[in-house]
Design a protein around this motif. Structure first.
Motif, PDB file in Angstrom:
ATOM      1  N   ALA A 196      55.475  39.768  45.688  1.00  0.00           N
ATOM      2  CA  ALA A 196      54.148  40.099  46.213  1.00  0.00           C
ATOM      3  C   ALA A 196      53.286  38.842  46.301  1.00  0.00           C
ATOM      4  CB  ALA A 196      53.477  41.128  45.315  1.00  0.00           C
ATOM      5  N   LEU A 197      52.510  38.751  47.373  1.00  0.00           N
ATOM      6  CA  LEU A 197      51.605  37.622  47.557  1.00  0.00           C
ATOM      7  C   LEU A 197      50.421  37.740  46.602  1.00  0.00           C
ATOM      8  CD1 LEU A 197      51.586  37.458  51.450  1.00  0.00           C
ATOM      9  CD2 LEU A 197      52.851  36.000  49.869  1.00  0.00           C
ATOM     10  N   ILE A 198      49.827  36.605  46.274  1.00  0.00           N
ATOM     11  CA  ILE A 198      48.704  36.554  45.343  1.00  0.00           C
ATOM     12  C   ILE A 198      47.490  36.003  46.083  1.00  0.00           C
ATOM     13  CG2 ILE A 198      47.841  35.536  43.202  1.00  0.00           C
ATOM     14  CD1 ILE A 198      50.804  35.101  42.451  1.00  0.00           C
ATOM     15  N   ASP A 199      46.356  36.686  45.979  1.00  0.00           N
ATOM     16  CA  ASP A 199      45.111  36.182  46.547  1.00  0.00           C
ATOM     17  C   ASP A 199      44.772  34.875  45.844  1.00  0.00           C
ATOM     18  OD1 ASP A 199      42.382  37.023  48.045  1.00  0.00           O
ATOM     19  OD2 ASP A 199      41.951  36.045  46.107  1.00  0.00           O
ATOM     20  N   ILE A 200      44.433  33.853  46.622  1.00  0.00           N
ATOM     21  CA  ILE A 200      44.192  32.534  46.033  1.00  0.00           C
ATOM     22  C   ILE A 200      42.984  32.544  45.096  1.00  0.00           C
ATOM     23  CG2 ILE A 200      42.795  31.485  47.846  1.00  0.00           C
ATOM     24  CD1 ILE A 200      44.968  29.074  47.317  1.00  0.00           C
ATOM     25  N   GLY A 201      42.000  33.388  45.354  1.00  0.00           N
ATOM     26  CA  GLY A 201      40.868  33.522  44.439  1.00  0.00           C
ATOM     27  C   GLY A 201      41.298  34.110  43.106  1.00  0.00           C
ATOM     28  N   ASP A 202      42.186  35.110  43.151  1.00  0.00           N
ATOM     29  CA  ASP A 202      42.723  35.692  41.917  1.00  0.00           C
ATOM     30  C   ASP A 202      43.543  34.666  41.145  1.00  0.00           C
ATOM     31  OD1 ASP A 202      41.555  38.103  42.586  1.00  0.00           O
ATOM     32  OD2 ASP A 202      43.415  39.004  43.345  1.00  0.00           O
ATOM     33  N   LEU A 203      44.340  33.879  41.884  1.00  0.00           N
ATOM     34  CA  LEU A 203      45.135  32.837  41.237  1.00  0.00           C
ATOM     35  C   LEU A 203      44.215  31.822  40.570  1.00  0.00           C
ATOM     36  CD1 LEU A 203      47.805  31.422  40.586  1.00  0.00           C
ATOM     37  CD2 LEU A 203      47.649  30.305  42.814  1.00  0.00           C
ATOM     38  N   ASP A 204      43.145  31.445  41.226  1.00  0.00           N
ATOM     39  CA  ASP A 204      42.218  30.486  40.647  1.00  0.00           C
ATOM     40  C   ASP A 204      41.591  31.037  39.370  1.00  0.00           C
ATOM     41  OD1 ASP A 204      40.692  27.956  40.778  1.00  0.00           O
ATOM     42  OD2 ASP A 204      38.986  29.313  40.991  1.00  0.00           O
ATOM     43  N   ARG A 205      41.153  32.288  39.392  1.00  0.00           N
ATOM     44  CA  ARG A 205      40.570  32.898  38.184  1.00  0.00           C
ATOM     45  C   ARG A 205      41.610  32.945  37.061  1.00  0.00           C
ATOM     46  NH1 ARG A 205      38.021  35.449  42.195  1.00  0.00           N
ATOM     47  NH2 ARG A 205      39.476  37.166  42.437  1.00  0.00           N
ATOM     48  N   ALA A 206      42.841  33.264  37.413  1.00  0.00           N
ATOM     49  CA  ALA A 206      43.909  33.316  36.409  1.00  0.00           C
ATOM     50  C   ALA A 206      44.173  31.921  35.837  1.00  0.00           C
ATOM     51  CB  ALA A 206      45.180  33.890  37.022  1.00  0.00           C
ATOM     52  N   TRP A 252      52.559  35.386  31.782  1.00  0.00           N
ATOM     53  CA  TRP A 252      51.132  35.480  31.480  1.00  0.00           C
ATOM     54  C   TRP A 252      50.346  35.790  32.746  1.00  0.00           C
ATOM     55  CZ3 TRP A 252      46.434  33.677  32.782  1.00  0.00           C
ATOM     56  CH2 TRP A 252      45.398  33.826  31.866  1.00  0.00           C
ATOM     57  N   LEU A 253      50.643  35.056  33.827  1.00  0.00           N
ATOM     58  CA  LEU A 253      49.949  35.281  35.098  1.00  0.00           C
ATOM     59  C   LEU A 253      50.147  36.701  35.609  1.00  0.00           C
ATOM     60  CD1 LEU A 253      50.449  32.064  37.249  1.00  0.00           C
ATOM     61  CD2 LEU A 253      48.310  33.006  36.412  1.00  0.00           C
ATOM     62  N   LEU A 254      51.381  37.177  35.547  1.00  0.00           N
ATOM     63  CA  LEU A 254      51.657  38.546  36.010  1.00  0.00           C
ATOM     64  C   LEU A 254      50.835  39.558  35.215  1.00  0.00           C
ATOM     65  CD1 LEU A 254      55.506  38.338  36.622  1.00  0.00           C
ATOM     66  CD2 LEU A 254      53.725  38.716  38.350  1.00  0.00           C
ATOM     67  N   ASP A 255      50.795  39.392  33.891  1.00  0.00           N
ATOM     68  CA  ASP A 255      49.980  40.292  33.057  1.00  0.00           C
ATOM     69  C   ASP A 255      48.507  40.188  33.427  1.00  0.00           C
ATOM     70  OD1 ASP A 255      52.096  41.336  31.663  1.00  0.00           O
ATOM     71  OD2 ASP A 255      51.750  40.170  29.835  1.00  0.00           O
ATOM     72  N   PHE A 256      48.020  38.975  33.571  1.00  0.00           N
ATOM     73  CA  PHE A 256      46.614  38.768  33.905  1.00  0.00           C
ATOM     74  C   PHE A 256      46.283  39.398  35.253  1.00  0.00           C
ATOM     75  CE2 PHE A 256      42.967  36.554  35.637  1.00  0.00           C
ATOM     76  CZ  PHE A 256      42.118  36.441  34.546  1.00  0.00           C
ATOM     77  N   LEU A 257      47.110  39.140  36.247  1.00  0.00           N
ATOM     78  CA  LEU A 257      46.862  39.646  37.600  1.00  0.00           C
ATOM     79  C   LEU A 257      47.003  41.167  37.681  1.00  0.00           C
ATOM     80  CD1 LEU A 257      48.663  36.825  39.586  1.00  0.00           C
ATOM     81  CD2 LEU A 257      46.189  37.213  39.452  1.00  0.00           C
ATOM     82  N   ASP A 258      47.849  41.736  36.813  1.00  0.00           N
ATOM     83  CA  ASP A 258      47.994  43.195  36.771  1.00  0.00           C
ATOM     84  C   ASP A 258      46.868  43.856  35.990  1.00  0.00           C
ATOM     85  OD1 ASP A 258      50.263  43.187  38.303  1.00  0.00           O
ATOM     86  OD2 ASP A 258      51.642  43.266  36.614  1.00  0.00           O
ATOM     87  N   GLY A 259      46.034  43.052  35.328  1.00  0.00           N
ATOM     88  CA  GLY A 259      44.904  43.590  34.583  1.00  0.00           C
ATOM     89  C   GLY A 259      45.305  44.214  33.261  1.00  0.00           C
ATOM     90  N   ASN A 260      46.368  43.721  32.652  1.00  0.00           N
ATOM     91  CA  ASN A 260      46.859  44.281  31.384  1.00  0.00           C
ATOM     92  C   ASN A 260      46.182  43.642  30.175  1.00  0.00           C
ATOM     93  OD1 ASN A 260      48.635  45.892  32.793  1.00  0.00           O
ATOM     94  ND2 ASN A 260      50.304  44.424  32.659  1.00  0.00           N
TER      95      ASN A 260
END
Length: 176
Positions: free
Chosen positions: A103-113, A162-170
Motif C-alpha cells: 500500500a502507498l503511504i501519504d508523504i505527509g503521514d510518512l513525515d509525521r511518522a 514501527w512505521l506500520l504500527d504508527f501509520l495503522d494508528g495502533n
C-alpha cells in the motif's frame, strides 16, 4: 562518496550534485510527485533551502542525507500548497522501497511518522530516511552510513514494523 571533508554546503552539494539529482528523479518517479514538480525543480528548491541556511555539514554523505530530508520537506510543502488551493487533502504518496506492491503511504503521514520515530530513535529514523528518501538498498545504506549491513537490516525491520504500527494508528509503538 568521500568522507571526512568538512566544507561549505554549496561546495559539498556541487560535489554530490549528480547523485542528488538521481535521488530527486527516483523520488519524483516513485512518489507520484511528478504532477507538480520536475526532478531538477525539486533539487533546485532543496538546494536553495540548504544553501540559504546556516548548516554544519560533515561530508558528502551528510549533505545527501540533508538534501533528501529537504526534498521531503519541499514535497510536503508542495502537497500542502496544492491541497489548500484545491481544498482537499494532499495527494503525494510514496511506496515502500523494498515492496512497491505494498500500500502507498501519504508523504505527509510518512513525515509525521518520521518525526515521531526520530523522537523515539534517531538511528532508526535515519535508516528510514536512507531507504525511503535516498532510495538506497540495505547494502548502499550500509556503505553510505558506515553502519554494518547486519545492523542496517535489523534497524530497517524494526523501523518498518514501527512505521506500520504508527501509520495503522495502533497507539504508541515501541522500537525493540
Amino acid at each position: 562518496m568521500e568522507t571526512g571533508e568538512q566544507g561549505e554546503p554549496a561546495a559539498l552539494l556541487a560535489a554530490c550534485y549528480d547523485e542528488a539529482r538521481r535521488i530527486a528523479r527516483v523520488v519524483i518517479a516513485r512518489d507520484g510527485a511528478g504532477r507538480g514538480l520536475q526532478a531538477t525543480e525539486l533539487l533546485n528548491e532543496a538546494a536553495l533551502r540548504l544553501i540559504g541556511g546556516d548548516l554544519k555539514v560533515k561530508d558528502q554523505a551528510h549533505m545527501l542525507a540533508l538534501t533528501a530530508r529537504t526534498m521531503r520537506r519541499v514535497l510536503i510543502d508542495e502537497a500542502r500548497k496544492n491541497g489548500a488551493a484545491k481544498r482537499q487533502a494532499p495527494a503525494f504518496v510514496t511506496a515502500w522501497p523494498d515492496d512497491p506492491a505494498a500500500a502507498l503511504i501519504d508523504i505527509g503521514d510518512l513525515d509525521r511518522a518520521l518525526v515521531a520515530l526520530e523522537a523515539v530513535s534517531p538511528d532508526h529514523a535515519r535508516i528510514i530516511e536512507l531507504r525511503f528518501m535516498l532510495g538506497l538498498t540495505v547494502e548502499e545504506a550500509a556503505a553510505a552510513s558506515g553502519i554494518p549491513e547486519r545492523t542496517i537490516k535489523r534497524r530497517w525491520q524494526a523501523a518498518r514494523a514501527w512505521l506500520l504500527d504508527f501509520l495503522d494508528g495502533n497507539g504508541e509503538p515501541h522500537i525493540h
